[in-house]
Design a protein around this motif. Structure first.
Motif: not given
Length: 256
Positions: A104-107, A114-115, A131-132
Motif C-alpha cells: 500500500v503506497a501514498i503519493l 510504501y506505507v 518506507g521505501r
C-alpha cells in the motif's frame, strides 16, 4: 455474541438507508424500504430526531436527513483511522489469497512511499520494505495515484519537458507517453507496471479512496516475471481491486 436488541437493530437499519439512497427520506420511504409498521417507524424516527441522528428537512414536512450527531460520530471514526495499520491488515489478507507480495503506497510530489507491505511466502519473490520511496512513474501504485489527480495538478507535478528518471530499460521517460498511459489507467481502473522499477518484477495496482471518494493511496500486487502472464495479470488486478475496495471501506468510503 449476545442477543440483538430489535429496536436498536431497526434504528440502525433506518440510518443505513441513507447509505443506499441520495437525499432525504420520508417516513413512508422508510416503511417501504424496511417493511416495518408505520407506528414503529414514527417512534424510531422521533427518537433518532430527538437525539440529533436525524433532522427534519426545512420546507419538506415529514422528510428527514442525517443529523449532526451522525456527522460527529463519522468524524470521530475518521480521526481514529490509521492508513498504515488498516493497510497492513488488508494487505495481509490479499497476500494470503494470492501468495504474492502486496504493498500500500501514498503519493508525495512525484514519488510514492510504501506505507504497508506483506511479503510473498514463495521462494522467488520481490524484496522491498515499507518506507521505501520510488519514482511514481516507474510503479503501478504511482501510475494509479498519478492517474487519479485532476488534470491541472498532474500538469503542475509533471510539466512538459519534465525529466523522468529511468530505473530500468523499460521505464517510461517521456511525459507525453506517460500522460497517455495514465489516461488509459484512469479509464481501466487499475494500473500495470512491467519491469519498469525492477527488471525481474511486474505489478498491478488499484485505487484506495477515503470517505469523500478521494484517492488517497493505492494497493498493489507484485509478481516475479516467472509467474507473470496476461491471465495472471487479470486475476491479480481483480484481487487488487477487491483489496483496495476493502481498505476504502475501512477508511469510510461507502461500499459499492
Amino acid at each position: 455474541m449476545g442477543r440483538l436488541v430489535p429496536a436498536v437493530t431497526r434504528a440502525l437499519d433506518i440510518l443505513e438507508l441513507f447509505l443506499e439512497r441520495d437525499g432525504p427520506l420520508s417516513a413512508p420511504d422508510i416503511v417501504r424500504g424496511l417493511g416495518l409498521p408505520r407506528t414503529t417507524v414514527h417512534e424510531l424516527v422521533g427518537t433518532l430526531t430527538a437525539r440529533s441522528y436525524l433532522a427534519p428537512v426545512p420546507g419538506r414536512a415529514g422528510h428527514y436527513r442525517l443529523g449532526v450527531r451522525a456527522y460527529q460520530l463519522g468524524s470521530r471514526y475518521a480521526e481514529q483511522l490509521d492508513l498504515a495499520a488498516e493497510g497492513q491488515q488488508v494487505a495481509r489478507s490479499v497476500a494470503e489469497s494470492c501468495q504474492e507480495t502486496v504493498h500500500v503506497a501514498i503519493l508525495e510530489d512525484t514519488d510514492v512511499i510504501y506505507v504497508a507491505k506483506v511479503d510473498s511466502t514463495q521462494a522467488v519473490r520481490m524484496v522491498s520494505a515499507a518506507g521505501r520511496r520510488l519514482p511514481a512513474h516507474c510503479t503501478a501504485v504511482g501510475k494509479m495515484l498519478l492517474a487519479s489527480l485532476p488534470a491541472e495538478e498532474l500538469a503542475a507535478r509533471l510539466p512538459d519537458g519534465a525529466e523522468l528518471r529511468a530505473m530500468t530499460p523499460d521505464s517510461v521517460t517521456d511525459v507525453a507517453a506517460l500522460r497517455k498511459e495514465l489516461a488509459d489507467v484512469a479509464e481501466r481502473g487499475f494500473a500495470v507496471e512491467e519491469s519498469e522499477s525492477n527488471t525481474d518484477v511486474s505489478c498491478v495496482a488499484a485505487p484506495v479512496r477515503d470517505r469523500s471518494g478521494r484517492v488517497v493511496a493505492a494497493l498493489s500486487v507484485s509478481v516475479p516475471l516467472i509467474r507473470w502472464n496476461r491471465e495472471r495479470r487479470d486475476e491479480l488486478a481483480e484481487l487488487a481491486r477487491r483489496g483496495a475496495g476493502r481498505l476504502s471501506e475501512r477508511l469510510g468510503h461507502p461500499k459499492r
